[in-house]
Design a protein around this motif. Structure first.
Motif, PDB file in Angstrom:
ATOM      1  N   GLN A 141      25.302 125.659 -22.786  1.00  0.00           N
ATOM      2  CA  GLN A 141      24.748 126.809 -22.065  1.00  0.00           C
ATOM      3  C   GLN A 141      25.125 128.122 -22.742  1.00  0.00           C
ATOM      4  O   GLN A 141      24.811 129.194 -22.238  1.00  0.00           O
ATOM      5  N   ASN A 142      25.785 128.053 -23.895  1.00  0.00           N
ATOM      6  CA  ASN A 142      26.211 129.254 -24.614  1.00  0.00           C
ATOM      7  C   ASN A 142      25.089 129.808 -25.479  1.00  0.00           C
ATOM      8  O   ASN A 142      24.462 129.088 -26.236  1.00  0.00           O
ATOM      9  N   CYS A 143      24.866 131.118 -25.360  1.00  0.00           N
ATOM     10  CA  CYS A 143      23.867 131.822 -26.159  1.00  0.00           C
ATOM     11  C   CYS A 143      24.511 132.406 -27.415  1.00  0.00           C
ATOM     12  O   CYS A 143      25.731 132.433 -27.539  1.00  0.00           O
ATOM     13  N   GLU A 144      23.674 132.913 -28.337  1.00  0.00           N
ATOM     14  CA  GLU A 144      24.176 133.528 -29.572  1.00  0.00           C
ATOM     15  C   GLU A 144      25.137 134.677 -29.300  1.00  0.00           C
ATOM     16  O   GLU A 144      26.081 134.899 -30.056  1.00  0.00           O
ATOM     17  N   ASP A 145      24.883 135.430 -28.240  1.00  0.00           N
ATOM     18  CA  ASP A 145      25.719 136.599 -27.941  1.00  0.00           C
ATOM     19  C   ASP A 145      26.924 136.259 -27.057  1.00  0.00           C
ATOM     20  O   ASP A 145      27.539 137.137 -26.476  1.00  0.00           O
ATOM     21  N   PHE A 146      27.220 134.968 -26.942  1.00  0.00           N
ATOM     22  CA  PHE A 146      28.386 134.441 -26.212  1.00  0.00           C
ATOM     23  C   PHE A 146      28.243 134.540 -24.692  1.00  0.00           C
ATOM     24  O   PHE A 146      29.187 134.281 -23.973  1.00  0.00           O
ATOM     25  N   THR A 147      27.051 134.914 -24.200  1.00  0.00           N
ATOM     26  CA  THR A 147      26.803 134.843 -22.760  1.00  0.00           C
ATOM     27  C   THR A 147      26.395 133.413 -22.435  1.00  0.00           C
ATOM     28  O   THR A 147      26.185 132.592 -23.339  1.00  0.00           O
TER      29      THR A 147
ATOM     30  N   SER B   1      23.683 130.785 -20.115  1.00  0.00           N
ATOM     31  CA  SER B   1      22.328 130.762 -19.584  1.00  0.00           C
ATOM     32  C   SER B   1      22.078 129.415 -18.911  1.00  0.00           C
ATOM     33  O   SER B   1      22.684 128.406 -19.283  1.00  0.00           O
ATOM     34  N   THR B   2      21.179 129.396 -17.959  1.00  0.00           N
ATOM     35  CA  THR B   2      20.772 128.136 -17.337  1.00  0.00           C
ATOM     36  C   THR B   2      19.478 127.618 -17.949  1.00  0.00           C
ATOM     37  O   THR B   2      18.976 126.567 -17.554  1.00  0.00           O
ATOM     38  N   GLU B   3      18.915 128.340 -18.934  1.00  0.00           N
ATOM     39  CA  GLU B   3      17.688 127.909 -19.605  1.00  0.00           C
ATOM     40  C   GLU B   3      17.973 126.659 -20.438  1.00  0.00           C
ATOM     41  O   GLU B   3      19.035 126.535 -21.056  1.00  0.00           O
ATOM     42  N   SER B   4      17.018 125.738 -20.461  1.00  0.00           N
ATOM     43  CA  SER B   4      17.205 124.470 -21.164  1.00  0.00           C
ATOM     44  C   SER B   4      16.566 124.490 -22.546  1.00  0.00           C
ATOM     45  O   SER B   4      15.606 125.228 -22.777  1.00  0.00           O
ATOM     46  N   PRO B   5      17.059 123.626 -23.460  1.00  0.00           N
ATOM     47  CA  PRO B   5      16.379 123.439 -24.739  1.00  0.00           C
ATOM     48  C   PRO B   5      14.994 122.840 -24.490  1.00  0.00           C
ATOM     49  O   PRO B   5      14.735 122.236 -23.450  1.00  0.00           O
ATOM     50  N   ARG B   6      14.076 122.972 -25.480  1.00  0.00           N
ATOM     51  CA  ARG B   6      12.705 122.484 -25.343  1.00  0.00           C
ATOM     52  C   ARG B   6      12.375 121.472 -26.436  1.00  0.00           C
ATOM     53  O   ARG B   6      12.935 121.511 -27.519  1.00  0.00           O
ATOM     54  N   LEU B   7      11.431 120.599 -26.113  1.00  0.00           N
ATOM     55  CA  LEU B   7      10.876 119.652 -27.077  1.00  0.00           C
ATOM     56  C   LEU B   7       9.401 119.988 -27.221  1.00  0.00           C
ATOM     57  O   LEU B   7       8.679 120.093 -26.229  1.00  0.00           O
ATOM     58  N   ARG B   8       8.948 120.183 -28.450  1.00  0.00           N
ATOM     59  CA  ARG B   8       7.529 120.454 -28.698  1.00  0.00           C
ATOM     60  C   ARG B   8       7.003 119.373 -29.625  1.00  0.00           C
ATOM     61  O   ARG B   8       7.540 119.153 -30.717  1.00  0.00           O
TER      62      ARG B   8
END
Length: 127
Positions: free
Chosen positions: A98-104, A106-113
Motif C-alpha cells: 500500500q506504499n506509494c512513491e512519496d511514502f504515503t 493508499s487503498t488503491e489496488s494494482p491493475r491487470l491489463r
C-alpha cells in the motif's frame, strides 16, 4: 549495478541478465525478454516481452526473483493465442504493497491489463 535500475520515465527493456533489482516509477514502463536477479518494485507499468520496433509481435517472457506491486501499478500482458502470450516467471513471491512513491499509503489496488491480438478473442461460457 549497486542500488539497482531505476526507471523514471519512458520505457526500458532488459533482454539480458540484469544482476540487480529494478524499480519502475510512475509513468514508466519496464519489459523485455531477459531476467532480473532481484525484486521488481512496480509503481508504473510492468509489461513482459520486447515491444521494440524490431519485434512486431512483442510477445515474450521476463524472469525475476519476486514482484512487489504498489498502488495503481499495472501488469500488462499481450495474448496472441493459447500458446503465444507474454509471461512473467518468478522464482519467489508476489507481494502487494500500500506504499506509494512519496511514502504515503493508499487503498488503491494494482491493475491487470490484458491486450488481445486482433485475431484472438476470449470465449465465455455463453458462447
Amino acid at each position: 549495478m549497486p542500488g539497482g535500475i531505476r526507471i523514471i520515465g519512458g520505457r526500458f527493456n532488459v533482454n539480458c541478465d540484469a544482476k540487480c533489482p529494478v524499480f519502475i516509477f510512475k509513468s514508466s514502463v519496464f519489459g523485455g525478454n531477459g531476467s532480473v536477479n532481484g525484486n521488481i518494485d512496480n509503481y508504473g507499468i510492468l509489461e513482459p516481452g520486447d515491444k521494440s520496433e524490431s519485434n512486431i509481435s512483442g510477445i515474450g517472457t521476463l524472469k525475476a526473483t519476486s514482484l512487489i506491486s504498489h498502488p495503481a501499478s499495472t501488469y500488462r500482458v499481450k495474448i496472441k493465442s493459447a500458446n503465444e502470450h507474454d509471461a512473467l516467471n518468478l522464482s519467489g513471491d508476489v507481494k502487494f504493497s500500500q506504499n506509494c512513491e512519496d511514502f504515503t499509503t493508499s487503498t488503491e489496488s494494482p491493475r491487470l491489463r490484458v491486450i488481445l491480438a486482433d485475431d484472438y478473442y476470449l470465449l465465455t461460457k455463453e458462447q
